[in-house]
Write a protein that holds these residues in place. Sequence first.
Motif, PDB file in Angstrom:
ATOM      1  N   ASP A  95       0.806  -1.219   0.000  1.00  0.00           N
ATOM      2  CA  ASP A  95       0.000   0.000   0.000  1.00  0.00           C
ATOM      3  C   ASP A  95       0.846   1.279   0.000  1.00  0.00           C
ATOM      4  O   ASP A  95       0.346   2.350   0.295  1.00  0.00           O
ATOM      5  CB  ASP A  95      -0.972  -0.001   1.178  1.00  0.00           C
ATOM      6  CG  ASP A  95      -0.283  -0.065   2.532  1.00  0.00           C
ATOM      7  OD1 ASP A  95       0.964  -0.073   2.574  1.00  0.00           O
ATOM      8  OD2 ASP A  95      -0.988  -0.101   3.550  1.00  0.00           O
ATOM      9  N   LYS A  96       2.139   1.164  -0.320  1.00  0.00           N
ATOM     10  CA  LYS A  96       3.037   2.322  -0.444  1.00  0.00           C
ATOM     11  C   LYS A  96       3.142   3.142   0.831  1.00  0.00           C
ATOM     12  O   LYS A  96       3.274   4.352   0.789  1.00  0.00           O
ATOM     13  CB  LYS A  96       2.606   3.222  -1.605  1.00  0.00           C
ATOM     14  CG  LYS A  96       2.693   2.548  -2.949  1.00  0.00           C
ATOM     15  CD  LYS A  96       2.337   3.498  -4.046  1.00  0.00           C
ATOM     16  CE  LYS A  96       2.427   2.812  -5.387  1.00  0.00           C
ATOM     17  NZ  LYS A  96       1.895   3.599  -6.470  1.00  0.00           N
ATOM     18  N   ARG A  97       3.089   2.468   1.972  1.00  0.00           N
ATOM     19  CA  ARG A  97       3.229   3.213   3.228  1.00  0.00           C
ATOM     20  C   ARG A  97       4.668   3.662   3.410  1.00  0.00           C
ATOM     21  O   ARG A  97       5.593   3.030   2.919  1.00  0.00           O
ATOM     22  CB  ARG A  97       2.721   2.411   4.418  1.00  0.00           C
ATOM     23  CG  ARG A  97       3.510   1.171   4.743  1.00  0.00           C
ATOM     24  CD  ARG A  97       2.935   0.443   5.933  1.00  0.00           C
ATOM     25  NE  ARG A  97       1.601  -0.064   5.636  1.00  0.00           N
ATOM     26  CZ  ARG A  97       0.864  -0.741   6.518  1.00  0.00           C
ATOM     27  NH1 ARG A  97       1.314  -0.988   7.712  1.00  0.00           N
ATOM     28  NH2 ARG A  97      -0.335  -1.179   6.180  1.00  0.00           N
ATOM     29  N   GLN A  98       4.815   4.765   4.103  1.00  0.00           N
ATOM     30  CA  GLN A  98       6.126   5.337   4.357  1.00  0.00           C
ATOM     31  C   GLN A  98       6.258   5.634   5.836  1.00  0.00           C
ATOM     32  O   GLN A  98       5.272   5.612   6.574  1.00  0.00           O
ATOM     33  CB  GLN A  98       6.295   6.621   3.543  1.00  0.00           C
ATOM     34  CG  GLN A  98       6.259   6.383   2.051  1.00  0.00           C
ATOM     35  CD  GLN A  98       6.321   7.678   1.275  1.00  0.00           C
ATOM     36  OE1 GLN A  98       5.442   8.504   1.375  1.00  0.00           O
ATOM     37  NE2 GLN A  98       7.389   7.849   0.511  1.00  0.00           N
ATOM     38  N   ARG A  99       7.488   5.942   6.254  1.00  0.00           N
ATOM     39  CA  ARG A  99       7.677   6.325   7.642  1.00  0.00           C
ATOM     40  C   ARG A  99       8.446   7.635   7.695  1.00  0.00           C
ATOM     41  O   ARG A  99       9.310   7.899   6.879  1.00  0.00           O
ATOM     42  CB  ARG A  99       8.358   5.228   8.436  1.00  0.00           C
ATOM     43  CG  ARG A  99       9.841   5.057   8.145  1.00  0.00           C
ATOM     44  CD  ARG A  99      10.674   5.625   9.277  1.00  0.00           C
ATOM     45  NE  ARG A  99      12.077   5.427   9.039  1.00  0.00           N
ATOM     46  CZ  ARG A  99      12.913   6.410   8.701  1.00  0.00           C
ATOM     47  NH1 ARG A  99      12.500   7.624   8.526  1.00  0.00           N
ATOM     48  NH2 ARG A  99      14.197   6.178   8.522  1.00  0.00           N
ATOM     49  N   LEU A 100       8.063   8.451   8.664  1.00  0.00           N
ATOM     50  CA  LEU A 100       8.733   9.714   8.934  1.00  0.00           C
ATOM     51  C   LEU A 100       9.403   9.578  10.293  1.00  0.00           C
ATOM     52  O   LEU A 100       8.771   9.143  11.257  1.00  0.00           O
ATOM     53  CB  LEU A 100       7.712  10.857   8.968  1.00  0.00           C
ATOM     54  CG  LEU A 100       8.227  12.194   9.485  1.00  0.00           C
ATOM     55  CD1 LEU A 100       9.250  12.790   8.523  1.00  0.00           C
ATOM     56  CD2 LEU A 100       7.080  13.157   9.696  1.00  0.00           C
ATOM     57  N   ARG A 101      10.675   9.924  10.368  1.00  0.00           N
ATOM     58  CA  ARG A 101      11.411   9.864  11.632  1.00  0.00           C
ATOM     59  C   ARG A 101      11.431  11.254  12.258  1.00  0.00           C
ATOM     60  O   ARG A 101      11.801  12.235  11.624  1.00  0.00           O
ATOM     61  CB  ARG A 101      12.844   9.401  11.393  1.00  0.00           C
ATOM     62  CG  ARG A 101      13.621   9.187  12.678  1.00  0.00           C
ATOM     63  CD  ARG A 101      15.023   8.727  12.381  1.00  0.00           C
ATOM     64  NE  ARG A 101      15.809   9.861  11.930  1.00  0.00           N
ATOM     65  CZ  ARG A 101      16.628  10.590  12.709  1.00  0.00           C
ATOM     66  NH1 ARG A 101      16.813  10.294  13.901  1.00  0.00           N
ATOM     67  NH2 ARG A 101      17.272  11.620  12.261  1.00  0.00           N
ATOM     68  N   ILE A 102      10.994  11.327  13.514  1.00  0.00           N
ATOM     69  CA  ILE A 102      11.093  12.559  14.298  1.00  0.00           C
ATOM     70  C   ILE A 102      11.752  12.162  15.613  1.00  0.00           C
ATOM     71  O   ILE A 102      11.092  11.657  16.513  1.00  0.00           O
ATOM     72  CB  ILE A 102       9.706  13.182  14.553  1.00  0.00           C
ATOM     73  CG1 ILE A 102       9.041  13.528  13.239  1.00  0.00           C
ATOM     74  CG2 ILE A 102       9.826  14.409  15.445  1.00  0.00           C
ATOM     75  CD1 ILE A 102       7.659  14.068  13.357  1.00  0.00           C
ATOM     76  N   GLY A 103      13.060  12.349  15.691  1.00  0.00           N
ATOM     77  CA  GLY A 103      13.791  11.920  16.888  1.00  0.00           C
ATOM     78  C   GLY A 103      13.646  10.430  17.073  1.00  0.00           C
ATOM     79  O   GLY A 103      13.921   9.648  16.161  1.00  0.00           O
ATOM     80  N   LYS A 104      13.171  10.017  18.257  1.00  0.00           N
ATOM     81  CA  LYS A 104      13.013   8.581  18.511  1.00  0.00           C
ATOM     82  C   LYS A 104      11.645   8.056  18.082  1.00  0.00           C
ATOM     83  O   LYS A 104      11.366   6.877  18.211  1.00  0.00           O
ATOM     84  CB  LYS A 104      13.248   8.270  19.984  1.00  0.00           C
ATOM     85  CG  LYS A 104      12.207   8.852  20.926  1.00  0.00           C
ATOM     86  CD  LYS A 104      12.499   8.437  22.354  1.00  0.00           C
ATOM     87  CE  LYS A 104      11.402   8.930  23.281  1.00  0.00           C
ATOM     88  NZ  LYS A 104      11.577   8.446  24.637  1.00  0.00           N
ATOM     89  N   TYR A 105      10.807   8.928  17.550  1.00  0.00           N
ATOM     90  CA  TYR A 105       9.467   8.520  17.139  1.00  0.00           C
ATOM     91  C   TYR A 105       9.387   8.264  15.637  1.00  0.00           C
ATOM     92  O   TYR A 105      10.122   8.855  14.863  1.00  0.00           O
ATOM     93  CB  TYR A 105       8.431   9.585  17.533  1.00  0.00           C
ATOM     94  CG  TYR A 105       8.404   9.811  19.019  1.00  0.00           C
ATOM     95  CD1 TYR A 105       7.889   8.839  19.876  1.00  0.00           C
ATOM     96  CD2 TYR A 105       8.913  10.969  19.574  1.00  0.00           C
ATOM     97  CE1 TYR A 105       7.888   9.022  21.246  1.00  0.00           C
ATOM     98  CE2 TYR A 105       8.915  11.163  20.942  1.00  0.00           C
ATOM     99  CZ  TYR A 105       8.402  10.184  21.767  1.00  0.00           C
ATOM    100  OH  TYR A 105       8.413  10.363  23.125  1.00  0.00           O
ATOM    101  N   ARG A 106       8.462   7.378  15.269  1.00  0.00           N
ATOM    102  CA  ARG A 106       8.222   7.061  13.872  1.00  0.00           C
ATOM    103  C   ARG A 106       6.739   7.246  13.589  1.00  0.00           C
ATOM    104  O   ARG A 106       5.898   6.817  14.369  1.00  0.00           O
ATOM    105  CB  ARG A 106       8.599   5.608  13.552  1.00  0.00           C
ATOM    106  CG  ARG A 106      10.051   5.238  13.858  1.00  0.00           C
ATOM    107  CD  ARG A 106      11.014   6.011  12.985  1.00  0.00           C
ATOM    108  NE  ARG A 106      12.390   5.627  13.199  1.00  0.00           N
ATOM    109  CZ  ARG A 106      13.215   6.205  14.061  1.00  0.00           C
ATOM    110  NH1 ARG A 106      12.801   7.199  14.823  1.00  0.00           N
ATOM    111  NH2 ARG A 106      14.463   5.804  14.188  1.00  0.00           N
TER     112      ARG A 106
END
Length: 87
Positions: free
Chosen positions: A48-59
């Motif tokens: 489903d073309k999901r992506q992840r964004l990294r913000i410090g230790k959070y995803r």
Amino acid sequence: MEIRYDKKAKKFIEAQDRPTKQRIRAGINGLTQKPPVGDIKTMQGYSDKRQRLRIGKYRIIYRYTEDNNIEVLHIMDIDSRGDIYKH
């Protein structure tokens, strides 16, 4: 662009302190820009073309969809790095 949150993602944001909420919201706002801004990677093993964004230790796990010609940013899940990939 419309932003939709899954229940899990909404609960995670509500449980955070104010500075963390602001950082997460700023990151999500960056995803609404063209092109999206942030540390973004396409996730392997999903169709489903999901992506992840990294913000410090959070995803933040998200994907773009379309609903009646309206572009939708669908926030699927938010969690810390150690827990997000266990689902």
